[in-house]
Design a protein around this motif. Structure first.
Motif, PDB file in Angstrom:
ATOM      1  N   ILE A 181      40.009  49.891  44.641  1.00  0.00           N
ATOM      2  CA  ILE A 181      39.502  49.996  43.373  1.00  0.00           C
ATOM      3  C   ILE A 181      38.409  48.931  43.011  1.00  0.00           C
ATOM      4  O   ILE A 181      39.467  48.149  43.220  1.00  0.00           O
ATOM      5  N   GLY A 202      36.308  47.097  39.950  1.00  0.00           N
ATOM      6  CA  GLY A 202      35.908  47.023  38.681  1.00  0.00           C
ATOM      7  C   GLY A 202      34.729  45.709  39.155  1.00  0.00           C
ATOM      8  O   GLY A 202      33.471  46.015  39.676  1.00  0.00           O
ATOM      9  N   MET A 203      34.499  44.697  38.403  1.00  0.00           N
ATOM     10  CA  MET A 203      33.562  43.596  39.041  1.00  0.00           C
ATOM     11  C   MET A 203      33.570  42.958  39.961  1.00  0.00           C
ATOM     12  O   MET A 203      32.454  42.264  39.904  1.00  0.00           O
ATOM     13  N   GLN A 204      34.753  43.048  40.417  1.00  0.00           N
ATOM     14  CA  GLN A 204      34.581  41.909  41.755  1.00  0.00           C
ATOM     15  C   GLN A 204      34.591  40.554  41.578  1.00  0.00           C
ATOM     16  O   GLN A 204      34.415  40.427  43.009  1.00  0.00           O
ATOM     17  N   HIS A 205      35.019  40.171  40.447  1.00  0.00           N
ATOM     18  CA  HIS A 205      35.198  38.616  40.586  1.00  0.00           C
ATOM     19  C   HIS A 205      36.788  38.125  41.064  1.00  0.00           C
ATOM     20  O   HIS A 205      36.773  37.003  40.928  1.00  0.00           O
ATOM     21  N   SER A 206      37.987  38.734  41.071  1.00  0.00           N
ATOM     22  CA  SER A 206      38.664  38.409  41.633  1.00  0.00           C
ATOM     23  C   SER A 206      38.644  38.124  43.438  1.00  0.00           C
ATOM     24  O   SER A 206      37.245  39.066  44.371  1.00  0.00           O
ATOM     25  N   SER A 264      38.849  52.615  32.069  1.00  0.00           N
ATOM     26  CA  SER A 264      39.306  51.453  33.068  1.00  0.00           C
ATOM     27  C   SER A 264      38.127  50.672  33.151  1.00  0.00           C
ATOM     28  O   SER A 264      37.852  49.263  33.361  1.00  0.00           O
ATOM     29  N   GLN A 308      40.395  36.642  29.644  1.00  0.00           N
ATOM     30  CA  GLN A 308      40.291  36.172  29.459  1.00  0.00           C
ATOM     31  C   GLN A 308      38.896  35.237  29.003  1.00  0.00           C
ATOM     32  O   GLN A 308      38.069  35.662  27.782  1.00  0.00           O
ATOM     33  N   THR A 365      36.639  43.809  33.936  1.00  0.00           N
ATOM     34  CA  THR A 365      36.573  44.748  32.999  1.00  0.00           C
ATOM     35  C   THR A 365      38.189  44.872  32.758  1.00  0.00           C
ATOM     36  O   THR A 365      38.894  44.342  32.799  1.00  0.00           O
ATOM     37  N   HIS A 385      45.590  36.083  31.615  1.00  0.00           N
ATOM     38  CA  HIS A 385      45.585  35.640  30.443  1.00  0.00           C
ATOM     39  C   HIS A 385      44.794  34.041  29.774  1.00  0.00           C
ATOM     40  O   HIS A 385      43.238  34.638  31.030  1.00  0.00           O
ATOM     41  N   VAL A 445      43.795  53.300  37.076  1.00  0.00           N
ATOM     42  CA  VAL A 445      44.090  53.455  35.932  1.00  0.00           C
ATOM     43  C   VAL A 445      42.587  53.732  35.681  1.00  0.00           C
ATOM     44  O   VAL A 445      41.966  53.628  36.001  1.00  0.00           O
ATOM     45  N   ARG A 465      44.574  25.692  30.594  1.00  0.00           N
ATOM     46  CA  ARG A 465      44.947  26.525  29.126  1.00  0.00           C
ATOM     47  C   ARG A 465      47.205  26.579  29.140  1.00  0.00           C
ATOM     48  O   ARG A 465      47.452  26.062  29.796  1.00  0.00           O
ATOM     49  N   TYR A 497      47.857  31.897  40.990  1.00  0.00           N
ATOM     50  CA  TYR A 497      47.776  32.831  40.655  1.00  0.00           C
ATOM     51  C   TYR A 497      46.762  33.426  42.152  1.00  0.00           C
ATOM     52  O   TYR A 497      46.198  32.965  42.272  1.00  0.00           O
TER      53      TYR A 497
HETATM   54  C1  LIG Z   1      34.624  33.119  36.380  1.00  0.00           C
HETATM   55  C2  LIG Z   1      35.927  33.479  36.567  1.00  0.00           C
HETATM   56  C3  LIG Z   1      36.956  33.354  35.480  1.00  0.00           C
HETATM   57  C4  LIG Z   1      37.656  33.581  35.343  1.00  0.00           C
HETATM   58  N1  LIG Z   1      38.876  33.411  34.109  1.00  0.00           N
HETATM   59  C5  LIG Z   1      40.001  33.875  34.345  1.00  0.00           C
HETATM   60  C6  LIG Z   1      40.642  33.618  33.060  1.00  0.00           C
HETATM   61  O1  LIG Z   1      40.346  33.158  32.058  1.00  0.00           O
HETATM   62  N2  LIG Z   1      41.593  33.977  33.147  1.00  0.00           N
HETATM   63  C7  LIG Z   1      42.673  34.842  33.736  1.00  0.00           C
HETATM   64  O2  LIG Z   1      43.363  35.825  33.899  1.00  0.00           O
HETATM   65  N3  LIG Z   1      41.632  34.939  35.421  1.00  0.00           N
HETATM   66  C8  LIG Z   1      40.988  35.024  35.073  1.00  0.00           C
HETATM   67  N4  LIG Z   1      39.815  35.149  36.513  1.00  0.00           N
HETATM   68  C9  LIG Z   1      40.191  35.874  37.390  1.00  0.00           C
HETATM   69  C10 LIG Z   1      39.518  37.102  36.827  1.00  0.00           C
HETATM   70  O3  LIG Z   1      40.763  38.204  35.722  1.00  0.00           O
HETATM   71  C11 LIG Z   1      40.199  38.540  37.875  1.00  0.00           C
HETATM   72  O4  LIG Z   1      39.101  38.267  39.150  1.00  0.00           O
HETATM   73  C12 LIG Z   1      39.969  39.884  37.422  1.00  0.00           C
HETATM   74  O5  LIG Z   1      40.636  40.738  37.792  1.00  0.00           O
HETATM   75  C13 LIG Z   1      39.060  40.427  37.445  1.00  0.00           C
HETATM   76  O6  LIG Z   1      38.084  41.248  36.555  1.00  0.00           O
HETATM   77  P1  LIG Z   1      37.135  43.252  37.858  1.00  0.00           P
HETATM   78  O7  LIG Z   1      36.441  43.534  36.597  1.00  0.00           O
HETATM   79  O8  LIG Z   1      36.250  41.427  37.829  1.00  0.00           O
HETATM   80  O9  LIG Z   1      37.828  43.149  38.345  1.00  0.00           O
HETATM   81  P2  LIG Z   1      38.113  43.504  40.400  1.00  0.00           P
HETATM   82  O10 LIG Z   1      37.887  41.939  40.820  1.00  0.00           O
HETATM   83  O11 LIG Z   1      37.154  44.231  40.239  1.00  0.00           O
HETATM   84  O12 LIG Z   1      39.977  43.859  40.450  1.00  0.00           O
HETATM   85  C14 LIG Z   1      40.880  43.237  40.463  1.00  0.00           C
HETATM   86  C15 LIG Z   1      41.445  43.867  40.507  1.00  0.00           C
HETATM   87  O13 LIG Z   1      41.977  44.991  40.185  1.00  0.00           O
HETATM   88  C16 LIG Z   1      41.856  46.457  40.738  1.00  0.00           C
HETATM   89  N5  LIG Z   1      41.476  47.297  39.709  1.00  0.00           N
HETATM   90  C17 LIG Z   1      39.788  47.052  39.238  1.00  0.00           C
HETATM   91  N6  LIG Z   1      39.716  48.199  38.499  1.00  0.00           N
HETATM   92  C18 LIG Z   1      41.045  48.962  38.464  1.00  0.00           C
HETATM   93  C19 LIG Z   1      40.903  50.302  38.171  1.00  0.00           C
HETATM   94  N7  LIG Z   1      40.549  51.157  37.439  1.00  0.00           N
HETATM   95  N8  LIG Z   1      42.589  51.061  38.891  1.00  0.00           N
HETATM   96  C20 LIG Z   1      43.282  50.091  39.548  1.00  0.00           C
HETATM   97  N9  LIG Z   1      43.327  49.003  39.216  1.00  0.00           N
HETATM   98  C21 LIG Z   1      41.765  48.616  39.574  1.00  0.00           C
HETATM   99  C22 LIG Z   1      41.799  46.356  42.278  1.00  0.00           C
HETATM  100  O14 LIG Z   1      41.844  46.717  43.455  1.00  0.00           O
HETATM  101  C23 LIG Z   1      41.178  44.494  42.647  1.00  0.00           C
HETATM  102  O15 LIG Z   1      42.968  44.347  42.838  1.00  0.00           O
HETATM  103  C24 LIG Z   1      38.761  34.485  36.242  1.00  0.00           C
HETATM  104  C25 LIG Z   1      37.584  34.911  37.384  1.00  0.00           C
HETATM  105  C26 LIG Z   1      36.445  34.493  37.659  1.00  0.00           C
HETATM  106  C27 LIG Z   1      35.219  35.560  38.646  1.00  0.00           C
END
Ligand SMILES: Cc1cc2nc3c(=O)[nH]c(=O)nc-3n(C[C@H](O)[C@H](O)[C@H](O)COP(=O)(O)OP(=O)(O)OC[C@H]3O[C@@H](n4cnc5c(N)ncnc54)[C@H](O)[C@@H]3O)c2cc1C
Length: 478
Positions: free
Chosen positions: A72, A74-78, A113, A135, A141, A151, A201, A378, A433
């Motif tokens: 699954i 979202g924005m794939q920032h993990s 979601s 964040q 997402t 957080h 979700v 933080r 983390y």
């Molecule tokens: C520049 C930057 C700044 C950041 N700052 C912070 C910060 O201040 N605080 C903090 O806590 N984190 C921070 N992060 C980390 C970030 O919060 C996580 O990587 C977060 O998951 C990114 O959201 P995303 O939409 O890209 O999720 P994704 O990377 O796409 O997904 C993250 C996880 O969620 C799962 N997922 C996504 N959507 C669903 C769904 N609908 N149902 C079930 N599972 C799902 C995915 O399978 C994956 O395991 C930061 C990351 C970056 C790159």
């Protein structure tokens, strides 16, 4: 007899050839996926977009029938392949992003979601409401944020889990469950911070808070004074609602000099309206240029640090709304080098151990060759509700931005340093983390997350066929 043998051999040969051509063509047509970390390119089966719940149910049903794996995204920032897996179907949730319900008086919103924080801010800002925890940036997402239990700058709430009222989950068996602290609490604490391993979700009900006007207070301090500064001026002063700090990465003041920004509740909240328009793109040319310089030299880092510090000092006494403080720009961080990438690491350390921890970290980094570009700090309040929770006590969270090569040897080199940094963090009762690259060893994972085996066992209980998988799971489970 001889003719029959030749016929069988020819038939066998043709069969093998057809099979390998088929496999080869299939491999060629498989898309390669990677996340923002750009260290883990993997061939997946396909990306599936959707806008309706029924489409998602159909995908799960079909995957069950054909025994396909699902990840699954979202924005794939993990950055550790948390959103994909070799040969899997990747659900791209971005189009599943409607605002379903909004009750301004009750300060409650229900969203699909794939909605981003930006989508929500646009709806709630005109009503003088804001998010409780997210964040610093609004590009992520809701599903991705819930699944890592984020957080941010807020210091009066705990982690994201604190703000979730309930959500609906599409599970591996195709059923849809309502999940809250009261209904299915075990799943509530597994799925929040559960990295998409328990199901999709669908939508989330969140508690909101008032948008407030803050007056910024900035100070330059020595790292040795940070804990006492925080205790006296931040934690014990109810007017401070948000807080952020940076610690120097430039050679002269490396891991010594800090500057802090406190967001104090402005005395005159009537003025909020004057500042409440949501800020849009900021000018990124200068920060992008100086960050670029800092990638390649110590003097570049010194220049960037001094400019940043001056900029933040100048913001002392200025006003910003809560919504705007939660809209920082990341565009200046975009980096497209073919051979190098930028990764994040985040370590949590109890607030009373901050300065001794920094001393130990200094010893590691002085010996090692690691290109650290930025460290923000933080505060995360103790919260152990999620099975994979990271704040066993009140913690400072240090977020490292690191520039590294993409080759195998560069990855190995970075891994060695990062494992040392994590050892030091664990020695100080800290944690790290999980949404970043899988540098930590399995042993470090077990030490930082003592409930990880329970988490994996529950995953198998709720998803016995391992329908939902990703590279994080593959790395640490197998
Ligand atoms: C520049 C930057 C700044 C950041 N700052 C912070 C910060 O201040 N605080 C903090 O806590 N984190 C921070 N992060 C980390 C970030 O919060 C996580 O990587 C977060 O998951 C990114 O959201 P995303 O939409 O890209 O999720 P994704 O990377 O796409 O997904 C993250 C996880 O969620 C799962 N997922 C996504 N959507 C669903 C769904 N609908 N149902 C079930 N599972 C799902 C995915 O399978 C994956 O395991 C930061 C990351 C970056 C790159």
């Amino acid at each position: 007899m001889r003719g029959k043998r030749i016929f069988v051999a020819a038939a066998f040969y043709t069969g093998c050839l057809t099979l390998s051509i088929h496999t080869y063509t299939e491999q060629l047509s498989q898309p390669v996926m990677e996340d923002y970390g750009r260290l883990l390119p993997v061939k997946i089966k396909k990306v599936q977009k959707m806008t309706e719940e029924t489409e998602l149910q159909k995908i799960i049903k079909e995957a069950n029938a054909s025994n396909e794996k699902i990840s699954i995204a979202g924005m794939q920032h993990s950055q550790g392949g948390h959103t994909y897996y070799p040969g899997s179907t990747v659900l791209d949730m971005k189009g599943y992003n409607k605002i379903l319900e909004f009750h301004p008086k009750q300060k409650i919103i229900r969203v699909q979601s794939g909605a981003t924080w930006n989508d929500i801010q646009r709806v709630i800002n005109p009503y003088g409401l804001a998010l409780q925890v997210m964040q610093s940036q609004n590009i992520f997402t809701v599903g991705g944020s819930l699944s890592v239990n984020v957080h941010g700058r807020d210091i009066r709430h705990d982690a994201f889990i604190d703000t979730v009222q309930s959500f609906r989950l599409l599970m591996a068996d195709g059923s849809i469950q309502n999940i809250s602290r009261e209904e299915k609490p075990d799943l509530f604490y597994l799925v929040i911070g559960g990295y998409g391993l328990f199901g999709v979700v669908l939508d989330v009900t969140l508690r909101l808070t008032e948008d407030e006007l803050y007056k910024k207070r900035t100070r330059v301090i020595d790292y040795k004074d940070y804990t006492s500064y925080f205790r006296k001026n931040v934690e014990n002063d109810d007017r401070v609602r948000m807080h952020l700090a940076r610690i120097s990465v430039e050679p002269e003041s490396f891991l010594q000099e800090m500057y802090v920004t406190d967001y104090m509740l402005a005395a005159d909240q009537e003025r909020r309206k004057r500042y409440s328009a949501l800020k849009e793109d900021t000018n990124i040319v200068l920060p992008k240029f100086f960050l670029g310089l800092s990638r390649y030299s110590g003097w570049g880092k010194t220049m960037f640090w001094n400019i940043q510090k001056e900029y933040f000092e100048r913001t002392d006494g200025s006003y910003e709304t809560r919504n705007n403080a939660m809209r920082s720009d990341t565009a200046f961080m975009e980096y497209e080098s073919p051979n190098r990438t930028e990764i994040l690491q985040e370590y949590f350390v109890p607030i009373n151990k901050f300065s001794v921890y920094i001393d130990s970290l200094y010893d590691v980094l002085e010996e090692e060759d690691l290109n650290v570009l930025n460290i923000t700090v933080r505060y995360v309040k103790k919260n152990e509700d999620a099975v994979l929770s990271y704040a066993k006590q009140d913690m400072f969270a240090l977020v490292f931005l690191i520039n590294q090569g993409r080759s195998k040897s560069e990855i190995e080199k970075t891994e060695k340093v990062i494992q040392k940094m994590i050892d030091v963090t664990l020695q100080h009762d800290g944690s790290y983390y999980l949404p970043y690259y899988a540098y930590p060893s399995k042993q470090q994972l077990h030490q930082a997350y003592p409930r990880i085996e329970e988490f994996f066992m529950e995953k198998k209980k709720y998803d016995s066929k391992e329908r939902f998988v990703n590279l994080f799971y593959k790395e640490y489970r197998e």
